[in-house]
Enzyme design. Sequence first.
Site, PDB file in Angstrom:
ATOM      1  N   ASP A  90      31.407   6.451 -12.287  1.00  0.00           N
ATOM      2  CA  ASP A  90      32.083   5.313 -11.516  1.00  0.00           C
ATOM      3  C   ASP A  90      31.998   5.717 -10.095  1.00  0.00           C
ATOM      4  O   ASP A  90      32.040   6.768  -9.446  1.00  0.00           O
ATOM      5  CB  ASP A  90      33.597   5.264 -11.638  1.00  0.00           C
ATOM      6  CG  ASP A  90      34.043   4.193 -11.049  1.00  0.00           C
ATOM      7  OD1 ASP A  90      33.749   2.966 -11.645  1.00  0.00           O
ATOM      8  OD2 ASP A  90      34.961   4.244 -10.139  1.00  0.00           O
ATOM      9  N   GLU A 138      26.764   4.108 -11.929  1.00  0.00           N
ATOM     10  CA  GLU A 138      27.386   2.962 -11.564  1.00  0.00           C
ATOM     11  C   GLU A 138      27.206   2.788  -9.917  1.00  0.00           C
ATOM     12  O   GLU A 138      28.490   2.919  -9.294  1.00  0.00           O
ATOM     13  CB  GLU A 138      28.846   2.629 -12.099  1.00  0.00           C
ATOM     14  CG  GLU A 138      29.220   1.181 -11.927  1.00  0.00           C
ATOM     15  CD  GLU A 138      30.151   1.279 -10.863  1.00  0.00           C
ATOM     16  OE1 GLU A 138      31.073   0.242 -10.722  1.00  0.00           O
ATOM     17  OE2 GLU A 138      30.696   2.186 -10.389  1.00  0.00           O
TER      18      GLU A 138
END
Length: 686
Positions: free
Chosen positions: A408, A437
């Site tokens: 993330d 990401e």
Amino acid sequence: MPRPAPAAEPIPTPARPEPFPVGRPVGRIPVLEVAPTIESGAFPTIAVVDEEFSVTATVFREGHDAVNASVVLVDPDGAERVLPMRCTNVGLMTWECPVAADRVGSWSYRVEGWSDPYGTWEHDATIKVRAGVDVELMLEEGARLLEQARDAVPRTEPAAQLLTDGAATLRDTTLGIEARLSGGTGDAVRSELEHRPLREMVSPSPAYPLRVERERALYGAWYEFFPRSEGCRYDEATGTWTTGTLRTAAQRLPAIAGMGFDVVYLTPVHPIGSTNRKGPNNTLEAGPDDPGSPYAIGSAAGGHDAIEPTLGTFEDFDYFVAQARKNGLEVALDIALQCSPDHPWVSAHPEWFTTRADGTIAYAENPPKKYQDIYPLNFDNDPAGIYAEVRRVIQVWIDHGVTLFRVDNPHTKPVEFWQWIIADVAKSHPDIIWLAEAFTKPPMMKALGKVGFQQSYTYYAWRNQRWEIEEYCRELAGESAAYMRPSFWPTTHDILTPYMQFGGPTAWKLRAALAATLVPTYGIYAGYELLEAVPRPGVEEQIDNEKYQFKDRRWRDYEPGGPKAGELWMADYLRRVNEIRREHPALHWLRNLRFHSAEDENVLVFSKRRVQAGREDTILVVANLDPHTTRETWVHLDMPSLGFDWGTGFVAKDLITGQSWQWGEHAFVRLGRDTEPIHIISARRF
């Protein structure tokens, strides 16, 4: 008497200038512009086992003598394979060779330029002998050259005899001139010297690193879900929720595998903090039963190395992983390096965070967005401590069967940290795959790929017009493919674009099929099967975002005997798309993407072709990008890209509908709302 003029000072001799600094020696045969190379070899080019890519270089020499080039591929054990290159542009002296590595590991490659005495002789002799110029001299020089090639390069006994016989023919005065010449220029001799050439003045380029990984680093279909939503229940009588667990989430695995997915991706499973916990739709007021965001990691129950107690225990996690493997699925885990205010690191290591002037720890912000429930890590105060702790955490999950990590927001952490940890993990676990990401600026996205991330989220969700899809995918399948592998997602738990909000079922079919065929890795967020298209007002994400609350999708209603049995048509569509992907190896590669043309600017046409081990596989995709209108148009195909000659035809079988047509260079299509929005075609010879 006038005073004598002072003696003139001697003019100093100028110091000899230092030689102008130069780079590496160019070599006797210049080898320049080798590609692909990443930052001049500072980072490795990437490939997976048996993935073909082209090595190119500019190789030339002075004068008119023949020059040639080879790629030398060096395997992890140091064994070398010399592969012939082909000159694809004589004027620019551009050479090319397809290369593929057959096992995982650290490889390298270099380009060697070399003088080609046979090529020089063959060219000159063919002209001179037939013109009657220096006939005997040219034939004798050819005979000596064949003998030199026979003795200088290891050959089989039949090949050596072939060259011996060729030399004898060149010298045989009882034969006609053309017959004698053929002793040195015949097809068999030419083929032998092409495969095992006599190379002189060999000049190597630097060696460039090549990292070869397992196929999943390039090809795979991901399915994302929140474990707590799988099996959750809402009690209308009491107005309370019962959370799903890792055990109930495991019950969803057969359906995911049945749709043909390869990877099940779990959002964070760690304990969730209570301080500043977010409520439904990112509100600042959370009720006593609101579960909070799983990205606000850490509580009294532990941090990144622990499991949210309501989900279960490590025994339950191990059960989930075992069930995933039983269903042919790998497990990917979300790694979010951030903390709730309740995370054990906050009290144990306050130096790992940023303290503001008023003494408070800074929470995460991306103005105007605020994340009051999250403290970002500060990697600069104690990098050694943070590095070691995160590495320990990663090992915990590897030891429990995780083989892929979806990271993330990696672009909010130092690039050098990712370079270190990915390399360190690879020392003992080379099969681990990292997905970035990083919806961020291109330089950062590219840098993360260069330092080790095998895959990256992309801007696919926002590329809707034909010109921008073509432009972006040419970049991804071209130069960028040497260091960054794209992963296409039509939606995520944070992204619901206007195209998906207003495009209806046609848009949802189209964007999934395009993601699955344009690139080898794509992903689907749970609920895609239900076309969850209602946005939260003012933002590009779903209403009732699953990050902040439970979502019972009532999959049980779609099972046989349920009130909605047979209605889950989008799941059937995804299953068919994934079947097509598995059945057609052309879709497992990225660099083989080629675009064709259509007269309607809303119609996208592209193909992928793969020839390997004698098997030829060609996929042609024609898509109407306008989800609101049925369109008719002519498409114009680059036949050689499909493996066919100009003017020939082929059988075009639509793998979605099963229909077949006879197509050629020009074909008429009708696609849209009242038919299928996309053709996925297997193109084969009559």
